[in-house]
Design a protein around this motif. Structure first.
Motif, PDB file in Angstrom:
ATOM      1  N   SER A   1       0.826  -1.205   0.000  1.00 41.69           N
ATOM      2  CA  SER A   1       0.000   0.000   0.000  1.00 41.69           C
ATOM      3  C   SER A   1       0.858   1.251   0.000  1.00 41.69           C
ATOM      4  O   SER A   1       0.590   2.214  -0.717  1.00 41.69           O
ATOM      5  N   PHE A   2       1.903   1.231   0.807  1.00 43.26           N
ATOM      6  CA  PHE A   2       2.788   2.387   0.879  1.00 43.26           C
ATOM      7  C   PHE A   2       3.616   2.531  -0.399  1.00 43.26           C
ATOM      8  O   PHE A   2       3.890   3.639  -0.849  1.00 43.26           O
ATOM      9  N   GLU A   3       4.016   1.406  -1.001  1.00 46.12           N
ATOM     10  CA  GLU A   3       4.749   1.446  -2.266  1.00 46.12           C
ATOM     11  C   GLU A   3       3.862   2.019  -3.374  1.00 46.12           C
ATOM     12  O   GLU A   3       4.329   2.794  -4.212  1.00 46.12           O
ATOM     13  N   HIS A   4       2.598   1.648  -3.370  1.00 44.11           N
ATOM     14  CA  HIS A   4       1.652   2.169  -4.357  1.00 44.11           C
ATOM     15  C   HIS A   4       1.500   3.687  -4.208  1.00 44.11           C
ATOM     16  O   HIS A   4       1.456   4.408  -5.205  1.00 44.11           O
ATOM     17  N   LEU A   5       1.466   4.168  -2.971  1.00 43.62           N
ATOM     18  CA  LEU A   5       1.358   5.608  -2.729  1.00 43.62           C
ATOM     19  C   LEU A   5       2.598   6.337  -3.244  1.00 43.62           C
ATOM     20  O   LEU A   5       2.498   7.415  -3.823  1.00 43.62           O
ATOM     21  N   GLU A   6       3.768   5.759  -3.059  1.00 41.90           N
ATOM     22  CA  GLU A   6       4.998   6.372  -3.565  1.00 41.90           C
ATOM     23  C   GLU A   6       4.984   6.447  -5.091  1.00 41.90           C
ATOM     24  O   GLU A   6       5.408   7.439  -5.676  1.00 41.90           O
ATOM     25  N   LEU A   7       4.485   5.399  -5.736  1.00 40.13           N
ATOM     26  CA  LEU A   7       4.384   5.416  -7.198  1.00 40.13           C
ATOM     27  C   LEU A   7       3.420   6.501  -7.664  1.00 40.13           C
ATOM     28  O   LEU A   7       3.672   7.174  -8.666  1.00 40.13           O
ATOM     29  N   LEU A   8       2.318   6.687  -6.949  1.00 43.39           N
ATOM     30  CA  LEU A   8       1.378   7.758  -7.294  1.00 43.39           C
ATOM     31  C   LEU A   8       2.034   9.128  -7.170  1.00 43.39           C
ATOM     32  O   LEU A   8       1.861   9.996  -8.026  1.00 43.39           O
ATOM     33  N   LYS A   9       2.812   9.325  -6.105  1.00 47.66           N
ATOM     34  CA  LYS A   9       3.493  10.601  -5.910  1.00 47.66           C
ATOM     35  C   LYS A   9       4.504  10.850  -7.031  1.00 47.66           C
ATOM     36  O   LYS A   9       4.625  11.969  -7.535  1.00 47.66           O
TER      37      LYS A   9
END
Length: 128
Positions: free
Chosen positions: A85-93
């Motif tokens: 979930s946190f990796e996905h958020l970093e990719l979005l950023k």
């Protein structure tokens, strides 16, 4: 303890009213069921909180007497949120940063024209 007060005590929301609004919008579930702000939580309950495009999964370990400091939060809850979930958020950023640098403000007319020119060159009559 009420769920809105618990989320405020363990610092997932800055104020109780913000926690209550998130619960009313349906961003919080307790043991897989939609919660109301007045819902009581007990130790061993599973709480899911949708915040910043991440579903945080918490297990209530104990009930705090009042709001606790950031270093003491782990005594009262166990965070079981998957790392993906946190990796996905970093990719979005990173994908958002690709288009425009942070802090540069709104696009100017020149920026907009440059963006329009970057697309397809279409004449006034509609031909390419």
């Amino acid at each position: 303890m009420r769920i809105d007060k618990f989320l405020w005590c363990v610092r997932y929301y800055k104020t109780r009213s913000i926690a209550t609004q998130a619960i009313q919008k349906g961003h919080v579930t307790v043991n897989g069921q939609q919660a109301k702000a007045s819902r009581e939580v007990f130790p061993s309950d599973k709480v899911t909180v949708r915040r910043d495009q991440i579903n945080y999964i918490l297990t209530v370990l104990d009930i705090p007497a009042n709001r606790v400091g950031p270093k003491l939060v782990d005594i009262y809850r166990k965070d079981e949120t998957p790392a993906e979930s946190f990796e996905h958020l970093e990719l979005l950023k990173l994908s958002k940063a690709h288009y425009r640098a942070a802090g540069t403000g709104r696009p100017t007319k020149k920026d907009r024209r440059d963006l329009d020119d970057y697309g397809l060159d279409i004449d006034d009559d509609g031909d390419e």
